[in-house]
Design a protein around this motif. Structure first.
Motif, PDB file in Angstrom:
ATOM      1  N   PHE A 160       0.833  -1.202   0.000  1.00 51.32           N
ATOM      2  CA  PHE A 160       0.000   0.000   0.000  1.00 51.32           C
ATOM      3  C   PHE A 160       0.874   1.261   0.000  1.00 51.32           C
ATOM      4  O   PHE A 160       0.570   2.241  -0.671  1.00 51.32           O
ATOM      5  CB  PHE A 160      -0.940   0.022   1.205  1.00 51.32           C
ATOM      6  N   PHE A 161       1.956   1.223   0.764  1.00 50.49           N
ATOM      7  CA  PHE A 161       2.909   2.328   0.838  1.00 50.49           C
ATOM      8  C   PHE A 161       3.468   2.605  -0.562  1.00 50.49           C
ATOM      9  O   PHE A 161       3.500   3.751  -1.028  1.00 50.49           O
ATOM     10  CB  PHE A 161       4.030   1.914   1.810  1.00 50.49           C
ATOM     11  N   HIS A 162       3.867   1.547  -1.246  1.00 54.60           N
ATOM     12  CA  HIS A 162       4.399   1.663  -2.613  1.00 54.60           C
ATOM     13  C   HIS A 162       3.319   2.203  -3.558  1.00 54.60           C
ATOM     14  O   HIS A 162       3.598   3.050  -4.415  1.00 54.60           O
ATOM     15  CB  HIS A 162       4.901   0.298  -3.089  1.00 54.60           C
ATOM     16  N   MET A 163       2.109   1.737  -3.394  1.00 56.66           N
ATOM     17  CA  MET A 163       1.003   2.169  -4.248  1.00 56.66           C
ATOM     18  C   MET A 163       0.819   3.684  -4.160  1.00 56.66           C
ATOM     19  O   MET A 163       0.627   4.349  -5.183  1.00 56.66           O
ATOM     20  CB  MET A 163      -0.281   1.456  -3.847  1.00 56.66           C
ATOM     21  N   ALA A 164       0.900   4.249  -2.968  1.00 56.34           N
ATOM     22  CA  ALA A 164       0.744   5.699  -2.807  1.00 56.34           C
ATOM     23  C   ALA A 164       1.866   6.451  -3.524  1.00 56.34           C
ATOM     24  O   ALA A 164       1.615   7.461  -4.183  1.00 56.34           O
ATOM     25  CB  ALA A 164       0.727   6.058  -1.318  1.00 56.34           C
ATOM     26  N   LYS A 165       3.070   5.948  -3.424  1.00 58.29           N
ATOM     27  CA  LYS A 165       4.198   6.608  -4.090  1.00 58.29           C
ATOM     28  C   LYS A 165       4.037   6.596  -5.607  1.00 58.29           C
ATOM     29  O   LYS A 165       4.239   7.609  -6.275  1.00 58.29           O
ATOM     30  CB  LYS A 165       5.502   5.915  -3.708  1.00 58.29           C
ATOM     31  N   VAL A 166       3.664   5.461  -6.155  1.00 64.82           N
ATOM     32  CA  VAL A 166       3.544   5.327  -7.607  1.00 64.82           C
ATOM     33  C   VAL A 166       2.333   6.109  -8.116  1.00 64.82           C
ATOM     34  O   VAL A 166       2.385   6.704  -9.200  1.00 64.82           O
ATOM     35  CB  VAL A 166       3.483   3.839  -7.998  1.00 64.82           C
ATOM     36  N   TYR A 167       1.264   6.142  -7.355  1.00 65.88           N
ATOM     37  CA  TYR A 167       0.069   6.904  -7.723  1.00 65.88           C
ATOM     38  C   TYR A 167       0.454   8.359  -8.000  1.00 65.88           C
ATOM     39  O   TYR A 167       0.019   8.962  -8.981  1.00 65.88           O
ATOM     40  CB  TYR A 167      -0.955   6.773  -6.600  1.00 65.88           C
ATOM     41  N   ALA A 222       2.466  12.487 -14.276  1.00 65.26           N
ATOM     42  CA  ALA A 222       2.619  12.198 -15.700  1.00 65.26           C
ATOM     43  C   ALA A 222       1.504  12.838 -16.536  1.00 65.26           C
ATOM     44  O   ALA A 222       1.725  13.160 -17.706  1.00 65.26           O
ATOM     45  CB  ALA A 222       2.658  10.693 -15.940  1.00 65.26           C
ATOM     46  N   PHE A 223       0.337  13.041 -15.955  1.00 66.64           N
ATOM     47  CA  PHE A 223      -0.729  13.709 -16.696  1.00 66.64           C
ATOM     48  C   PHE A 223      -0.326  15.128 -17.084  1.00 66.64           C
ATOM     49  O   PHE A 223      -0.709  15.619 -18.135  1.00 66.64           O
ATOM     50  CB  PHE A 223      -2.034  13.756 -15.891  1.00 66.64           C
ATOM     51  N   SER A 224       0.425  15.807 -16.224  1.00 67.74           N
ATOM     52  CA  SER A 224       0.816  17.185 -16.541  1.00 67.74           C
ATOM     53  C   SER A 224       2.161  17.266 -17.257  1.00 67.74           C
ATOM     54  O   SER A 224       2.337  18.102 -18.136  1.00 67.74           O
ATOM     55  CB  SER A 224       0.823  18.054 -15.282  1.00 67.74           C
ATOM     56  N   THR A 225       3.104  16.411 -16.893  1.00 63.22           N
ATOM     57  CA  THR A 225       4.431  16.477 -17.528  1.00 63.22           C
ATOM     58  C   THR A 225       4.500  15.682 -18.817  1.00 63.22           C
ATOM     59  O   THR A 225       5.436  15.839 -19.590  1.00 63.22           O
ATOM     60  CB  THR A 225       5.528  15.945 -16.579  1.00 63.22           C
ATOM     61  N   ARG A 226       3.533  14.787 -19.005  1.00 65.61           N
ATOM     62  CA  ARG A 226       3.455  13.905 -20.169  1.00 65.61           C
ATOM     63  C   ARG A 226       4.585  12.878 -20.202  1.00 65.61           C
ATOM     64  O   ARG A 226       4.920  12.326 -21.239  1.00 65.61           O
ATOM     65  CB  ARG A 226       3.431  14.698 -21.485  1.00 65.61           C
ATOM     66  N   LYS A 227       5.181  12.631 -19.047  1.00 64.30           N
ATOM     67  CA  LYS A 227       6.232  11.627 -18.951  1.00 64.30           C
ATOM     68  C   LYS A 227       6.138  10.946 -17.591  1.00 64.30           C
ATOM     69  O   LYS A 227       6.098  11.614 -16.559  1.00 64.30           O
ATOM     70  CB  LYS A 227       7.613  12.267 -19.117  1.00 64.30           C
ATOM     71  N   LEU A 228       6.123   9.619 -17.603  1.00 62.55           N
ATOM     72  CA  LEU A 228       6.106   8.867 -16.348  1.00 62.55           C
ATOM     73  C   LEU A 228       7.526   8.742 -15.841  1.00 62.55           C
ATOM     74  O   LEU A 228       8.400   8.214 -16.536  1.00 62.55           O
ATOM     75  CB  LEU A 228       5.496   7.475 -16.555  1.00 62.55           C
ATOM     76  N   ASP A 229       7.761   9.259 -14.643  1.00 65.27           N
ATOM     77  CA  ASP A 229       9.097   9.228 -14.048  1.00 65.27           C
ATOM     78  C   ASP A 229       9.003   8.600 -12.660  1.00 65.27           C
ATOM     79  O   ASP A 229       8.735   9.276 -11.672  1.00 65.27           O
ATOM     80  CB  ASP A 229       9.671  10.636 -13.965  1.00 65.27           C
ATOM     81  N   GLU A 252      -6.515  16.395 -27.407  1.00 68.48           N
ATOM     82  CA  GLU A 252      -5.887  16.352 -28.730  1.00 68.48           C
ATOM     83  C   GLU A 252      -4.362  16.320 -28.585  1.00 68.48           C
ATOM     84  O   GLU A 252      -3.761  17.158 -27.910  1.00 68.48           O
ATOM     85  CB  GLU A 252      -6.289  17.564 -29.564  1.00 68.48           C
ATOM     86  N   GLY A 253      -3.761  15.311 -29.187  1.00 67.59           N
ATOM     87  CA  GLY A 253      -2.310  15.152 -29.139  1.00 67.59           C
ATOM     88  C   GLY A 253      -1.779  14.676 -27.793  1.00 67.59           C
ATOM     89  O   GLY A 253      -0.569  14.616 -27.595  1.00 67.59           O
ATOM     90  N   PHE A 254      -2.672  14.328 -26.889  1.00 68.87           N
ATOM     91  CA  PHE A 254      -2.236  13.921 -25.548  1.00 68.87           C
ATOM     92  C   PHE A 254      -1.560  12.556 -25.590  1.00 68.87           C
ATOM     93  O   PHE A 254      -2.130  11.581 -26.068  1.00 68.87           O
ATOM     94  CB  PHE A 254      -3.436  13.870 -24.594  1.00 68.87           C
ATOM     95  N   GLN A 255      -0.348  12.504 -25.130  1.00 69.66           N
ATOM     96  CA  GLN A 255       0.401  11.261 -24.988  1.00 69.66           C
ATOM     97  C   GLN A 255       1.262  11.357 -23.744  1.00 69.66           C
ATOM     98  O   GLN A 255       1.692  12.429 -23.362  1.00 69.66           O
ATOM     99  CB  GLN A 255       1.339  11.042 -26.186  1.00 69.66           C
ATOM    100  N   ILE A 256       1.519  10.206 -23.161  1.00 71.68           N
ATOM    101  CA  ILE A 256       2.426  10.124 -22.017  1.00 71.68           C
ATOM    102  C   ILE A 256       3.568   9.197 -22.408  1.00 71.68           C
ATOM    103  O   ILE A 256       3.340   8.088 -22.879  1.00 71.68           O
ATOM    104  CB  ILE A 256       1.721   9.602 -20.747  1.00 71.68           C
ATOM    105  N   ASP A 257       4.782   9.678 -22.220  1.00 69.90           N
ATOM    106  CA  ASP A 257       5.977   8.881 -22.490  1.00 69.90           C
ATOM    107  C   ASP A 257       6.128   7.859 -21.365  1.00 69.90           C
ATOM    108  O   ASP A 257       6.304   8.210 -20.204  1.00 69.90           O
ATOM    109  CB  ASP A 257       7.200   9.805 -22.530  1.00 69.90           C
ATOM    110  N   LEU A 258       6.020   6.596 -21.724  1.00 68.75           N
ATOM    111  CA  LEU A 258       6.188   5.504 -20.767  1.00 68.75           C
ATOM    112  C   LEU A 258       7.506   4.801 -21.071  1.00 68.75           C
ATOM    113  O   LEU A 258       7.578   3.960 -21.964  1.00 68.75           O
ATOM    114  CB  LEU A 258       5.025   4.507 -20.856  1.00 68.75           C
ATOM    115  N   PHE A 259       8.536   5.210 -20.360  1.00 69.17           N
ATOM    116  CA  PHE A 259       9.852   4.586 -20.497  1.00 69.17           C
ATOM    117  C   PHE A 259      10.350   4.643 -21.939  1.00 69.17           C
ATOM    118  O   PHE A 259      10.880   3.676 -22.467  1.00 69.17           O
ATOM    119  CB  PHE A 259       9.839   3.158 -19.970  1.00 69.17           C
ATOM    120  N   GLY A 260      10.132   5.800 -22.589  1.00 75.84           N
ATOM    121  CA  GLY A 260      10.618   5.987 -23.944  1.00 75.84           C
ATOM    122  C   GLY A 260       9.680   5.509 -25.033  1.00 75.84           C
ATOM    123  O   GLY A 260       9.989   5.621 -26.222  1.00 75.84           O
ATOM    124  N   MET A 261       8.535   4.972 -24.660  1.00 75.93           N
ATOM    125  CA  MET A 261       7.571   4.499 -25.673  1.00 75.93           C
ATOM    126  C   MET A 261       6.492   5.543 -25.885  1.00 75.93           C
ATOM    127  O   MET A 261       6.037   6.161 -24.983  1.00 75.93           O
ATOM    128  CB  MET A 261       6.932   3.185 -25.221  1.00 75.93           C
TER     129      MET A 261
END
Length: 118
Positions: free
Chosen positions: A48-55, A61-68, A109-118
């Motif tokens: 659960f602790f990990h889940m909060a961090k990853v959430y 990522a919704f605002s930066t468009r990149k999952l980090d 429109e044009g919304f994408q999130i970079d997931l590990f370079g994909m």
């Protein structure tokens, strides 16, 4: 389907999922908070602790468009108690609502999130 409808449907689905998660966390007996079904796996409280961090990373990522995921520790620094985890998840739920509200306004429109370079 219009952009706003897509975002609203995601929001409804996520709200339902989060309510189930909250109910599950609330229902775990205190004597099972450290439970793990196998020594190779983290106990429930750590999951659960990990889940909060990853959430937090997903919301960002919704605002930066990149999952980090390297920033996961910046999203939750509580002690891992049930109360800390529930409070963090509630705060993150609020943060997500703000971000989804922004997406409803600007559209997808044009919304994408970079997931590990994909």
């Amino acid at each position: 389907m219009k952009d706003i409808q897509v975002v609203e449907e995601f929001e409804r689905s996520w709200d339902y999922t989060r309510k189930m998660t909250t109910a599950f966390i609330d229902s775990v007996p205190d004597d099972k908070w450290q439970f793990t079904h196998h020594s190779k796996f983290a106990p429930l409280c750590k999951q659960f602790f990990h889940m909060a961090k990853v959430y937090g990373c997903y919301i960002e990522a919704f605002s930066t468009r990149k999952l980090d995921l390297s920033k996961k520790n910046s999203h939750f620094s509580g002690q891992g108690t049930r109360g800390d985890i529930q409070a963090a998840l509630a705060k993150l739920d609020s943060d997500l609502k703000v971000e989804l509200g922004r997406l409803k306004t600007i559209g997808l429109e044009g919304f994408q999130i970079d997931l590990f370079g994909m």
